[in-house]
Design a protein around this motif. Structure first.
Motif: not given
Length: 166
Positions: A74-75, A20-22, A39-41, A31-33
């Motif tokens: 962090l997240v 998901a991050a990649l 969101k998956i990340y 990484i776009s929330l």
């Protein structure tokens, strides 16, 4: 390899987080929330980090557990920034960095565990201090630095564009 049910679940969710991050990095440069991949990340990383607390080589709380909790912090901070600070603001710099840093930190145990287990019977590394692990982590660290600079520049352009329209 001998993974427990928790180990298998942890590994599958961890791989999902990495993919998901990649996908998010490739499609959005970060990484776009606000996107499904981000969101998956986020959720997969939280689950992976928390399930890591169920592993212990020494029978007690250890530095790996602290590492996992740090990634969760962090997240979660990035997620809070995402929710509370809308638009292209200075908060985006921190959000982008925290998510990228969490991704890089997630790769440390991933690389260690993978290279000390694969291929089965003759792993590429004997332990986390093996040169191949250090080299792979160095490459990932350099990619993290380059990616962070790229994200900073991209975000600065977005922020300047926003201030010029106001």
């Amino acid at each position: 390899m001998g993974l427990s049910n928790l180990g298998i679940f942890h590994t599958v969710i961890g791989i999902l987080a990495i993919v998901a991050a990649l996908v998010s990095f490739i499609n959005f440069g970060k990484i776009s929330l606000s996107k499904l991949s981000g969101k998956i990340y986020f959720y997969a990383t939280v689950i992976t980090s928390l399930t890591a607390l169920g592993f212990t080589k020494h029978g007690a709380f250890n530095p790996g557990h602290i590492f996992s909790l740090f990634i969760v912090v962090l997240v979660v901070i990035a997620f809070i920034l995402h929710l509370k600070k809308k638009g292209n603001t200075k908060a985006r710099y921190f959000e982008n960095f925290l998510l990228s840093f969490s991704f890089f930190l997630s790769l440390v145990p991933t690389v260690n565990e993978t290279l000390t287990r694969v291929p089965l019977g003759h792993p590429l590394a004997k332990d986390p201090t093996a040169p191949i692990i250090q080299q792979v982590l160095l490459v990932f660290f350099l990619l993290f630095i380059a990616g962070s600079v790229f994200q900073f520049i991209k975000q600065r352009k977005l922020n300047r564009g926003l201030s010029e329209t106001n």
